[in-house]
Design a protein around this motif. Structure first.
Motif, PDB file in Angstrom:
ATOM      1  N   ALA A  65      60.173  13.943 111.450  1.00  0.00           N
ATOM      2  CA  ALA A  65      60.657  15.271 111.089  1.00  0.00           C
ATOM      3  C   ALA A  65      61.604  15.222 109.889  1.00  0.00           C
ATOM      4  O   ALA A  65      62.463  14.342 109.784  1.00  0.00           O
ATOM      5  CB  ALA A  65      61.354  15.907 112.274  1.00  0.00           C
ATOM      6  N   GLY A 120      57.363  17.654 108.389  1.00  0.00           N
ATOM      7  CA  GLY A 120      57.629  16.215 108.418  1.00  0.00           C
ATOM      8  C   GLY A 120      56.487  15.415 107.828  1.00  0.00           C
ATOM      9  O   GLY A 120      55.502  15.972 107.331  1.00  0.00           O
ATOM     10  N   PHE A 144      55.825  17.565 121.004  1.00  0.00           N
ATOM     11  CA  PHE A 144      55.795  18.874 120.356  1.00  0.00           C
ATOM     12  C   PHE A 144      54.422  19.500 120.595  1.00  0.00           C
ATOM     13  O   PHE A 144      53.389  18.943 120.207  1.00  0.00           O
ATOM     14  CB  PHE A 144      56.048  18.701 118.857  1.00  0.00           C
ATOM     15  N   VAL A 165      62.228  10.334 120.057  1.00  0.00           N
ATOM     16  CA  VAL A 165      60.865  10.844 119.916  1.00  0.00           C
ATOM     17  C   VAL A 165      60.613  11.887 120.994  1.00  0.00           C
ATOM     18  O   VAL A 165      60.761  11.608 122.190  1.00  0.00           O
ATOM     19  CB  VAL A 165      59.834   9.704 120.009  1.00  0.00           C
ATOM     20  N   SER A 180      67.540  20.576 112.087  1.00  0.00           N
ATOM     21  CA  SER A 180      67.130  19.172 112.147  1.00  0.00           C
ATOM     22  C   SER A 180      68.316  18.256 111.881  1.00  0.00           C
ATOM     23  O   SER A 180      69.393  18.692 111.456  1.00  0.00           O
ATOM     24  CB  SER A 180      66.028  18.907 111.112  1.00  0.00           C
ATOM     25  N   ARG A 189      62.391  12.609 115.753  1.00  0.00           N
ATOM     26  CA  ARG A 189      63.341  13.610 115.269  1.00  0.00           C
ATOM     27  C   ARG A 189      64.537  12.994 114.559  1.00  0.00           C
ATOM     28  O   ARG A 189      65.192  13.668 113.758  1.00  0.00           O
ATOM     29  CB  ARG A 189      63.816  14.465 116.455  1.00  0.00           C
ATOM     30  N   TYR A 235      59.071  22.369 121.653  1.00  0.00           N
ATOM     31  CA  TYR A 235      59.370  21.076 122.259  1.00  0.00           C
ATOM     32  C   TYR A 235      59.487  21.236 123.772  1.00  0.00           C
ATOM     33  O   TYR A 235      59.825  22.306 124.288  1.00  0.00           O
ATOM     34  CB  TYR A 235      60.688  20.531 121.722  1.00  0.00           C
ATOM     35  N   GLU A 293      63.430  21.324 110.895  1.00  0.00           N
ATOM     36  CA  GLU A 293      63.096  22.027 112.129  1.00  0.00           C
ATOM     37  C   GLU A 293      63.750  23.414 112.040  1.00  0.00           C
ATOM     38  O   GLU A 293      64.948  23.561 112.265  1.00  0.00           O
ATOM     39  CB  GLU A 293      63.610  21.263 113.355  1.00  0.00           C
ATOM     40  N   PHE A 330      51.859  10.530 114.615  1.00  0.00           N
ATOM     41  CA  PHE A 330      53.117  11.205 114.915  1.00  0.00           C
ATOM     42  C   PHE A 330      53.740  11.720 113.632  1.00  0.00           C
ATOM     43  O   PHE A 330      53.308  11.368 112.518  1.00  0.00           O
ATOM     44  CB  PHE A 330      54.080  10.279 115.672  1.00  0.00           C
ATOM     45  N   VAL A 331      54.753  12.567 113.772  1.00  0.00           N
ATOM     46  CA  VAL A 331      55.421  13.184 112.636  1.00  0.00           C
ATOM     47  C   VAL A 331      56.875  12.725 112.607  1.00  0.00           C
ATOM     48  O   VAL A 331      57.560  12.762 113.635  1.00  0.00           O
ATOM     49  CB  VAL A 331      55.352  14.731 112.713  1.00  0.00           C
ATOM     50  N   VAL A 336      56.987  13.572 117.856  1.00  0.00           N
ATOM     51  CA  VAL A 336      57.815  13.832 116.683  1.00  0.00           C
ATOM     52  C   VAL A 336      59.039  12.919 116.748  1.00  0.00           C
ATOM     53  O   VAL A 336      59.827  12.992 117.702  1.00  0.00           O
ATOM     54  CB  VAL A 336      58.252  15.302 116.599  1.00  0.00           C
ATOM     55  N   LEU A 345      58.079  23.221 112.268  1.00  0.00           N
ATOM     56  CA  LEU A 345      58.304  21.797 112.010  1.00  0.00           C
ATOM     57  C   LEU A 345      57.704  21.392 110.671  1.00  0.00           C
ATOM     58  O   LEU A 345      56.592  21.787 110.325  1.00  0.00           O
ATOM     59  CB  LEU A 345      57.678  20.963 113.135  1.00  0.00           C
TER      60      LEU A 345
END
Length: 286
Positions: free
Chosen positions: A188, A146, A102, A99, A199, A125, A77, A191, A185-186, A123, A144
């Motif tokens: 999450a 997600g 990453f 967000v 995470s 988060r 990150y 992490e 996007f992911v 991501v 990561l």
């Protein structure tokens, strides 16, 4: 006509018609429910975690076949590349998505004038209720995991304040961060840093996990089932109409019988025939 309708047989007929109509209405509801049911259930394949670099390519359109896919990636990150997306609900409360950018290790590097040396992916988060609760992403190399989600559309005619974005829009975020990015996007779910999950789902704090599950397929209207549902409603009304029509016919028959009886009572007596008169005269002669 009410006297006719209140006859025992027509009361029983009305009860029968109501029961039949109720069955038809239930069948209509069943057909209507089938007309909007998704034809394809949620695919269990989306829950099998796949490598992000093997699932999605940067610089291309986001294919619908990989939407909601669980993916994994290794990277880092950048704490300077983080925004808050307002207007996000969680447990009935409105807050912000956190967000972060990453950098994906092993991702293809895009070429071009505006391309960055690394390929990134936004991501999401976690969620916070107050912007002050947003924490920096974990440092170091992160494993990561997600859910892969298509990019959102930016809100039109909206100028977010510094450190905010109108949506999780790749087109908007790459301008903020000046990076090359995947077209999605992911969200999450894990992490891992040095074997420890840091995470929002594993660490208690102000940053709450998003817990985004697989989305069901878009519902499609089955027009044939919808037609059947309307047809059953017509049948329900027709059952009551038949009862009313039979009662009306019975009422009219009763009126006709009453008129025939009245006409018979009011008719003048029939005069005797000429032959009968002569016979009577012969009998009275001496």
């Amino acid at each position: 006509m009410w006297k006719t309708a209140l006859k025992p047989r027509w009361i029983a007929g009305l009860v029968f018609a109501i029961v039949v109509s109720g069955v038809f209405v239930l069948l209509s509801q069943w057909q209507f429910g089938r007309s909007v049911q998704p034809e394809v259930p949620v695919s269990p394949a989306t829950e099998e975690t796949k490598a992000l670099t093997e699932t999605l390519e940067p610089g291309h359109f986001f294919p619908g076949s990989v939407s909601d896919q669980m993916v994994s990636a290794e990277g880092t990150y950048d704490p300077a590349k983080q925004v808050l997306v307002p207007g996000r609900l969680k447990d009935g409360k409105t807050g912000y998505w956190v967000v972060s950018a990453f950098a994906v290790k092993g991702a293809p590097v895009l070429t071009g004038v505006a391309a960055s040396p690394q390929t990134w992916i936004p991501v999401a988060r976690g969620w916070v209720s107050d912007p002050e609760d947003a924490v920096a992403p974990p440092p170091g190399t992160v494993d990561l995991t997600g859910r892969l989600i298509p990019s959102e559309s930016p809100l039109p005619e909206t100028a977010p304040e510094a450190g905010h974005a109108s949506a999780v829009s790749v087109a908007e975020l790459i301008n903020y961060w000046d990076v090359s990015s995947y077209p999605g996007f992911v969200a999450a779910t894990a992490e891992m840093v040095d074997g420890t999950d840091v995470s929002a789902a594993a660490v208690s704090g102000d940053l709450k996990p998003l817990n985004i599950g697989p989305q069901p397929p878009a519902q499609k209207v089955n027009w044939l089932n919808l037609f059947y549902s309307l047809e059953w409603v017509v049948f329900a009304g027709f059952a009551l109409f038949i009862w009313w029509r039979l009662v009306k016919d019975d009422y009219r028959r009763g009126l006709e019988e009453d008129l025939d009886d009245d006409a018979h009572d009011d008719a003048p007596p029939t005069p005797p025939s000429s032959a009968t008169s002569e016979q009577l005269q012969q009998k009275v002669k001496p």
